[in-house]
Design an enzyme around this catalytic site. Structure first.
Site, PDB file in Angstrom:
ATOM      1  N   LEU A 116     -98.039 -27.275 -74.875  1.00 58.57           N
ATOM      2  CA  LEU A 116     -99.422 -27.663 -75.190  1.00 58.57           C
ATOM      3  C   LEU A 116     -99.864 -28.987 -74.566  1.00 58.57           C
ATOM      4  O   LEU A 116    -100.749 -29.676 -75.089  1.00 58.57           O
ATOM      5  CB  LEU A 116     -99.621 -27.697 -76.712  1.00 58.57           C
ATOM      6  CG  LEU A 116     -99.435 -26.353 -77.419  1.00 58.57           C
ATOM      7  CD1 LEU A 116     -99.375 -26.527 -78.931  1.00 58.57           C
ATOM      8  CD2 LEU A 116    -100.549 -25.378 -77.045  1.00 58.57           C
ATOM      9  N   CYS A 130     -99.225 -23.002 -84.089  1.00 53.71           N
ATOM     10  CA  CYS A 130     -98.639 -24.311 -83.808  1.00 53.71           C
ATOM     11  C   CYS A 130     -97.819 -24.755 -85.001  1.00 53.71           C
ATOM     12  O   CYS A 130     -98.148 -24.440 -86.141  1.00 53.71           O
ATOM     13  CB  CYS A 130     -99.738 -25.343 -83.577  1.00 53.71           C
ATOM     14  SG  CYS A 130    -100.958 -24.813 -82.397  1.00 53.71           S
ATOM     15  N   ILE A 133    -103.660 -11.269 -78.795  1.00 54.80           N
ATOM     16  CA  ILE A 133    -102.575 -11.980 -79.427  1.00 54.80           C
ATOM     17  C   ILE A 133    -102.174 -13.204 -78.593  1.00 54.80           C
ATOM     18  O   ILE A 133    -102.400 -13.247 -77.397  1.00 54.80           O
ATOM     19  CB  ILE A 133    -101.324 -11.081 -79.635  1.00 54.80           C
ATOM     20  CG1 ILE A 133    -100.756 -10.583 -78.321  1.00 54.80           C
ATOM     21  CG2 ILE A 133    -101.666  -9.925 -80.538  1.00 54.80           C
ATOM     22  CD1 ILE A 133     -99.476  -9.767 -78.430  1.00 54.80           C
TER      23      ILE A 133
HETATM   24  C1  LIG Z   1     -98.491 -20.671 -69.217  1.00 57.20           C
HETATM   25  C2  LIG Z   1     -99.230 -20.283 -70.457  1.00 57.20           C
HETATM   26  C3  LIG Z   1     -99.869 -21.245 -71.231  1.00 57.20           C
HETATM   27  C4  LIG Z   1    -100.556 -20.901 -72.395  1.00 57.20           C
HETATM   28  N1  LIG Z   1    -101.182 -21.866 -73.135  1.00 57.20           N
HETATM   29  C5  LIG Z   1    -101.890 -21.514 -74.252  1.00 57.20           C
HETATM   30  C6  LIG Z   1    -102.607 -22.490 -75.016  1.00 57.20           C
HETATM   31  O1  LIG Z   1    -102.616 -23.676 -74.671  1.00 57.20           O
HETATM   32  N2  LIG Z   1    -103.254 -22.087 -76.145  1.00 57.20           N
HETATM   33  C7  LIG Z   1    -103.271 -20.766 -76.547  1.00 57.20           C
HETATM   34  O2  LIG Z   1    -103.877 -20.448 -77.557  1.00 57.20           O
HETATM   35  N3  LIG Z   1    -102.627 -19.817 -75.822  1.00 57.20           N
HETATM   36  C8  LIG Z   1    -101.942 -20.153 -74.688  1.00 57.20           C
HETATM   37  N4  LIG Z   1    -101.287 -19.174 -73.964  1.00 57.20           N
HETATM   38  C9  LIG Z   1    -101.324 -17.771 -74.427  1.00 57.20           C
HETATM   39  C10 LIG Z   1    -102.343 -16.963 -73.646  1.00 57.20           C
HETATM   40  O3  LIG Z   1    -103.645 -17.482 -73.867  1.00 57.20           O
HETATM   41  C11 LIG Z   1    -102.306 -15.491 -74.077  1.00 57.20           C
HETATM   42  O4  LIG Z   1    -102.627 -15.413 -75.448  1.00 57.20           O
HETATM   43  C12 LIG Z   1    -100.947 -14.855 -73.831  1.00 57.20           C
HETATM   44  O5  LIG Z   1    -100.424 -15.300 -72.611  1.00 57.20           O
HETATM   45  C13 LIG Z   1    -101.018 -13.326 -73.842  1.00 57.20           C
HETATM   46  O6  LIG Z   1    -101.854 -12.856 -72.816  1.00 57.20           O
HETATM   47  P1  LIG Z   1    -101.274 -12.341 -71.397  1.00 57.20           P
HETATM   48  O7  LIG Z   1    -100.192 -11.348 -71.707  1.00 57.20           O
HETATM   49  O8  LIG Z   1    -102.434 -11.718 -70.678  1.00 57.20           O
HETATM   50  O9  LIG Z   1    -100.734 -13.549 -70.704  1.00 57.20           O
HETATM   51  C14 LIG Z   1    -100.600 -19.532 -72.792  1.00 57.20           C
HETATM   52  C15 LIG Z   1     -99.960 -18.555 -72.006  1.00 57.20           C
HETATM   53  C16 LIG Z   1     -99.291 -18.907 -70.853  1.00 57.20           C
HETATM   54  C17 LIG Z   1     -98.609 -17.837 -70.036  1.00 57.20           C
END
Ligand SMILES: Cc1cc2nc3c(=O)[nH]c(=O)nc-3n(C[C@H](O)[C@H](O)[C@H](O)COP(=O)(O)O)c2cc1C
Ligand SMILES: Cc1cc2nc3c(=O)[nH]c(=O)nc-3n(C[C@H](O)[C@H](O)[C@H](O)COP(=O)(O)OP(=O)(O)OC[C@H]3O[C@@H](n4cnc5c(N)ncnc54)[C@H](O)[C@@H]3O)c2cc1C
Ligand SMILES: Cc1cc2nc3c(=O)[nH]c(=O)nc-3n(C[C@H](O)[C@H](O)[C@H](O)COP(=O)(O)OP(=O)(O)OC[C@H]3O[C@@H](n4cnc5c(N)ncnc54)[C@H](O)[C@@H]3O)c2cc1C
Ligand SMILES: Cc1cc2nc3c(=O)[nH]c(=O)nc-3n(C[C@H](O)[C@H](O)[C@H](O)COP(=O)(O)O)c2cc1C
Ligand code: FES
Ligand code: FES
Lengths: 319, 261, 319, 261
Positions: free
Chosen positions: A89, A146, A207
């Protein structure tokens, strides 16, 4: 309420092109396709490759009250059909973000959703209060996955009571639409969605990534400096579809679906399961143009299925 | 920075463990600078969600080449790329090496393994000539020595097993040279290779009060500064902070890097 | 307690070959590699391809008191790096299984672990009682990821109290080692493992497949006749490693790790994370020889790392 | 049943939408029977956990061939298999067609699309000759007509669009033939194709009090009877029960199949 913005009109003017525009919890979106928090930075990073004005919304990387350094490296590791990340984060804090990035974001005609988090209830409330008055911020996505410092570090988002308190605390300090983002590692996701709705959430997003880890068998050390992280990517898509389906069953507020979208197909699956909008995450890394391809693909699908408006597809699942 | 479909123009072995992939990639090639890299997608590796970063080794007109070593599933899959195949490329990425060397100063390049790739691109784009120190485990890891010679560069080699050049680390011939040349030259270092090598070069530069430009290697997610996966602790104008190797680097001056161990 | 069976001896006799044999909760296993319930039938199905005598144990497809017909087809669908199945626990029941398959299984020198399930507490107890006296059955794996009919169909395994009651009920009716198999979709897996241990479990196995679903976007129908099913395969491995790591931290009884094993690498990851044994599931479909390759691979690894006995590797993670 | 590495001996287009993959596969070929299938692993489709089932189309000495249509990501990836590549095969799987036909009876084969593949293997292994009815959407879906002719089989064709043979379903020529031949022959049916076709053939057999052997098509997991993914409701000696298409089938007699809709 989600509603299809004047379908007939735009229907007429753009030779049978269906309208993708929606009104989601007061947010006017050009289309239901967003880029997910943490996978698209704060806006400028991908701006050379992606016309930000074409996106439904940009959800920026999670912001906390004060600047936060995040974890040591390695912070990511690739796994089959996915990625485990433990960025921790890292972010420049409310003031840093607002001064450094909002002027840039205001230049675009795109909805800006700020993803917020805190280590305590008070922090969540303070961050929400800060953004309530920041011009150009259209909504807040509340990351409840968190560690709750005062509760021994177990996540806010895996307990109904702390989830309720976070949402209520944020609600109390802002008039902006608030969108709690659910943690996937719970047994009854519907109950968590309901608690958010009852405490003033305007929409739900899900999610977040799944707790996961990988071990280097030669060194016998965890590959990530943080030991464990969050799994994202195509691997989690079928789980996300099920969770979105469960949530859409029990809440009236719109659902934003996230998890493993790589093309219009997965996005459409989410919408049919009950999502009003979707967000592309990890796929931005694989192909930065994914979000634009998803927008095109949804439009083509609606044409092929003779639908005026994307809203007609929401929760159209036949069971 | 652009995203562009590159067409494989040639794909050949260099020695026994490295390959050169030449791509027709007009837009990326047009603005590529030494020290920058490209992010390559291996589409036939169906379950891979990440691109792979590679330094730019050569730019000839519309063609851009990389020099790579097979170390895992991605590079193993890359081996099967055939002439005419297309690959999606994002680039050029990152900040490269400073090309100008004040008159009087001597560019000193230090590379290991595929680390010579960006240094070769640098040597071709530099006005001055200087000296190159190449280190590696065995003779097969010593690449491009003749090519640097042809460009008029002085080349010194060291291998761990002594199978080529001096036996030992690249710092052995480097230190010897520094001693003989002290006072005579003002070296300006450019290094790309394992962290140990980069740190060693940096230490010498700081000690001698010279500059050293080091190209770092980090696992990357987005390659464009968005995901914060590739961070490095740095000191920027007195302040300790974290920089993104993909965007703020991969090249840093030795004094800016805070090595953790 | 898990212990390494006379390492030195077998060390001497088989030219530096490490011993893989372990004593797991009273079960003597030739090696720590099992085949997972539902992916290897009842024994005969793969016997032409796999020498059953080479396996650590065979965990048979889940058995209920009475024969059970399962779900309609389609029952499976392939997804990225995984599979969603909704077989619906079809099985011939306690008597049918015992008469039809036990005579065959008794012919082999391999531990037989019967996976059992029920729709009510009483059924679990009855099934356990039945097998308590069946010759050739070495242990019972208790699948608690089943709908609790009397509690409105929500799964036994996602509530601490019902988990405790199932384990206690089974414990009360058999002297065989019992191995509750945990559901992965809970927020605090450690608490579930602890409850099992406190109620008389001899070991814990995890993970079962993840609730998931897939939708055919052209018909807008769920692909599986049962709407949703369980995700298995490489996609879930990083999640399973994290859950196994969490469970091994809090219980003293041995852990059997399951989830996405396709080669020795994933199995060794599990063992380093805290598992005393592993089970190969979906990979049996991809390559029926996987379990044998995993056994060989673990042996090679131990030689390469100069370890006498696989037990030395258990929970050897360096954090 | 065995697991064996097959080597691609040839891989050619048949018409425009189908391909024939010939594998050197001595052990599987040795025991293969008409109506049985093999389970093929497409290793280069990295994220696929399931094998793909294909009927055995031909067995020539140590070589076994399948005839396939590209319909999805697995078969699309199969297209790139080159001579010399190896593929992991499990087989032969399932129970095939009964080969013997009582004297006096006439074997009547009914196939659609790739469904003619197992029927061709059957025709080559049968002592008797008989008649084959092929149905398909368009002319391109009508395969092997000449090959059956060469074996001395009488061939009747029907296509939905009338682009080849009669216009309509395969039942059109079949019913016409049944009428003209009633009393003269005792047909014994063998069918492989879409469920609709199988059901239609089965209905006629039951009505005429003849036998019909139908080869079913189900999505499969293990292919060996272990996972219970491929079940079909059947009636076995009076009892309603579920059979595994991969192990107890894929061939069933029409009276045993309970069609659900
Ligand atoms: C590198 C990275 C950083 C992320 N940082 C955050 C974040 O700061 N806050 C948050 O709510 N989700 C964060 N996520 C989660 C994504 O927003 C998303 O919910 C999750 O990756 C599932 O979607 P996807 O399969 O399309 O990646 C992060 C995901 C990745 C891969
Ligand atoms: C700026 C930069 C420039 C590079 N230039 C070159 C070059 O010119 N020639 C060359 O051969 N290699 C170069 N590398 C290293 C190259 O990126 C890796 O060798 C490659 O990613 C390995 O991929 P893989 O799938 O074969 O290995 P795997 O180990 O299977 O990859 C697994 C994951 O780890 C990552 N990874 C593994 N090793 C490295 C590494 N050393 N650096 C970064 N990520 C890694 C991969 O990208 C992938 O995400 C460079 C790396 C960086 C960061
Ligand atoms: C006993 C049997 C014999 C067969 N013989 C032949 C043959 O001789 N020639 C031929 O071209 N095809 C045959 N098929 C169909 C063939 O298995 C499918 O076309 C193939 O599996 C499609 O794989 P895909 O990845 O390209 O399609 P996708 O749709 O991408 O596959 C997704 C999943 O669905 C399964 N699937 C999709 N269609 C079918 C289908 N029709 N039947 C079973 N599983 C399916 C795949 O195996 C895979 O698991 C046979 C099927 C069975 C059950
Ligand atoms: C087709 C299929 C059937 C299964 N049936 C059962 C079962 O009857 N009882 C049970 O406890 N687990 C069952 N499982 C779950 C597996 O035993 C295992 O826990 C899960 O598949 C994860 O392991 P894997 O990723 O290696 O497949 C089944 C899994 C599959 C794929
Ligand atoms: S790789 Fe994403 S910020 Fe550097
Ligand atoms: S495919 Fe597994 S039982 Fe038939």
């Amino acid at each position: 309420m989600v509603q299809c913005l004047n379908p007939v009109m735009s229907f007429g003017k753009t030779k049978m092109k269906p309208t993708l525009a929606i009104d989601l919890a007061g947010l006017k979106l050009k289309n239901p396709v967003m880029v997910a928090s943490g996978t698209f930075g704060y806006g400028p990073e991908y701006a050379d490759l992606v016309d930000l004005n074409k996106l439904g919304a940009i959800v920026v990387k999670g912001i906390s009250l004060e600047p936060w350094g995040g974890n040591r490296t390695p912070r990511i590791v690739e796994v089959p059909a996915g990625l485990i990340n433990a960025i921790g984060l890292q972010n420049p804090g409310t003031r840093g973000f607002t001064e450094k990035y909002m002027p840039f974001l205001r230049k675009f005609d795109v909805s800006v959703i700020v993803n917020i988090w805190g280590k305590t209830l008070e922090e969540y409330a303070e961050v929400a209060a800060w953004f309530d008055t920041v011009e150009g911020v259209h909504a807040l996505e509340v990351n409840i996955s968190c560690p709750n410092i005062k509760a021994g570090g177990s996540s806010f988002g895996t307990h109904l009571d702390s989830t309720a308190r976070v949402v209520a605390a944020v609600r109390a300090r802002t008039k902006l639409p608030i969108i709690p983002k659910l943690a996937p590692n719970v047994s009854d996701i519907g109950a968590f969605a309901k608690v958010c709705e009852n405490n003033g959430a305007d929409a739900i997003s899900l999610i977040n990534s799944f707790p996961a880890m990988a071990i280097d068998i030669e060194t016998r050390k965890p590959i990530l400096a943080n030991v464990s992280g969050g799994l994202s990517g195509p691997a989690i898509h079928p789980i996300a579809v099920k969770l979105v389906y469960e949530v859409a069953k029990v809440v009236q507020i719109p659902v934003i679906a996230i998890g493993g979208i790589t093309s219009a197909r997965e996005a459409i699956e989410f919408i049919i399961a009950g999502a009003s909008a979707v967000a592309v995450g990890t796929a931005n890394f694989t192909d930065p143009l994914t979000s634009l391809q998803v927008i095109e693909g949804i439009s083509d699908y609606l044409v092929r299925h003779k639908m005026k408006c994307v809203q007609d597809l929401v929760r159209s699942i036949k069971t | 920075m652009r995203i562009e479909k590159g067409t494989v123009a040639s794909h050949e072995l260099m020695g026994t463990e490295y390959r050169v992939l030449r791509l027709t990639l007009p837009e990326v090639a047009a603005t590529a600078q030494p020290g920058q890299f490209i992010h390559l997608r291996i589409a036939s590796l169906h379950d891979a969600v990440l691109r792979r970063p590679f330094s730019i080794y050569k730019v000839e007109g519309q063609e851009l080449s990389i020099l790579y070593k097979t170390i895992g599933r991605g590079t193993a899959t890359m081996q099967s790329l055939k002439v005419g195949d297309t690959v999606s490329i994002v680039g050029p990425l990152g900040n490269g090496f400073p090309l100008t060397v004040d008159s009087g100063a001597t560019p000193v390049l230090v590379g290991g393994g595929y680390g010579v790739a960006p240094l070769y691109f640098l040597a071709r784009r530099m006005a001055q000539r200087g000296i190159l120190f190449i280190g590696g485990a065995k003779a097969v890891d010593i690449l491009l020595a003749d090519d640097f010679n042809k460009l008029g560069w002085n080349v010194r080699i060291a291998t761990d097993d002594g199978s080529l050049g001096e036996k030992g680390l690249v710092t052995t011939p480097l230190d010897a040279w520094l001693i003989t040349e002290t006072g005579k030259v003002i070296p300006k270092f450019y290094a790309c290779g394992p962290n140990g090598m980069l740190k060693a070069v940096g230490d010498r530069a700081i000690k001698g009060n010279w500059k050293a430009w080091l190209s770092l290697d980090r696992h990357m997610g987005c390659g464009v500064g968005a995901c914060l996966a590739c961070v490095q602790k740095v000191r920027l104008n007195g302040q300790n902070t974290v920089a993104r190797v993909c965007k703020d680097g991969p090249v840093f001056e030795s004094r800016d890097v805070i090595w953790e161990d």
